[in-house]
Design a protein around this motif. Structure first.
Motif, PDB file in Angstrom:
ATOM      1  N   GLU A  85       0.714  -1.270  -0.055  1.00  0.00           N
ATOM      2  CA  GLU A  85       0.109   0.003  -0.058  1.00  0.00           C
ATOM      3  C   GLU A  85       0.785   1.219  -0.123  1.00  0.00           C
ATOM      4  OE1 GLU A  85      -3.290   2.214   2.759  1.00  0.00           O
ATOM      5  OE2 GLU A  85      -3.044   0.315   3.012  1.00  0.00           O
ATOM      6  N   ARG A  89       0.860   4.015  -2.789  1.00  0.00           N
ATOM      7  CA  ARG A  89       0.700   5.624  -2.442  1.00  0.00           C
ATOM      8  C   ARG A  89       2.005   6.272  -3.086  1.00  0.00           C
ATOM      9  NH1 ARG A  89      -3.164   6.805   2.037  1.00  0.00           N
ATOM     10  NH2 ARG A  89      -4.393   4.708   1.920  1.00  0.00           N
ATOM     11  N   ASP A  93       1.720   9.400  -5.870  1.00  0.00           N
ATOM     12  CA  ASP A  93       2.468  10.678  -5.554  1.00  0.00           C
ATOM     13  C   ASP A  93       3.588  11.170  -6.758  1.00  0.00           C
ATOM     14  OD1 ASP A  93       0.820  11.273  -3.225  1.00  0.00           O
ATOM     15  OD2 ASP A  93       2.556  10.770  -1.806  1.00  0.00           O
TER      16      ASP A  93
END
Length: 105
Positions: A85, A89, A93
């Protein structure tokens, strides 16, 4: 789920544990009752045999050791999930382009 049908004595020969130990494990609910035993439990029974034979763990402590092992494996799965995870993420970004803008009315 694969299920093997065999007697307690046959199972004792296959996994290398005495029949009374297998009966005890079934009585405390650790393994399924006989004569139906899911094939997945054979590895666990072999692990129990190694704990008893190689490490000389007392029978009444086997459940504790195996419970700790299951918890450790669950924690390792959770760590792997959290790492995936986090990587996802971080990748988002990097892809996201932020634009500074001023709003005028």
């Amino acid at each position: 789920m694969l299920v093997r049908r065999m007697s307690l004595e046959e199972l004792a020969l296959v996994v290398g544990l005495p029949a009374p130990v297998l009966k005890y494990l079934a009585d405390i609910g650790y393994i399924h009752p006989f004569p139906q035993l899911p094939a997945a439990e054979f590895d666990e029974l072999r692990r129990i045999r190694r704990l008893i034979d190689d490490l000389e763990v007392p029978l009444d402590a086997i459940d504790l050791v195996l419970h700790m092992r299951r918890r450790m494996l669950a924690m390792q799965r959770e760590i792997a999930r959290l790492r995936a995870e986090l990587a996802y993420r971080r990748a988002l970004d990097r892809v996201t382009t932020w634009v500074d803008a001023d709003w005028y009315e």
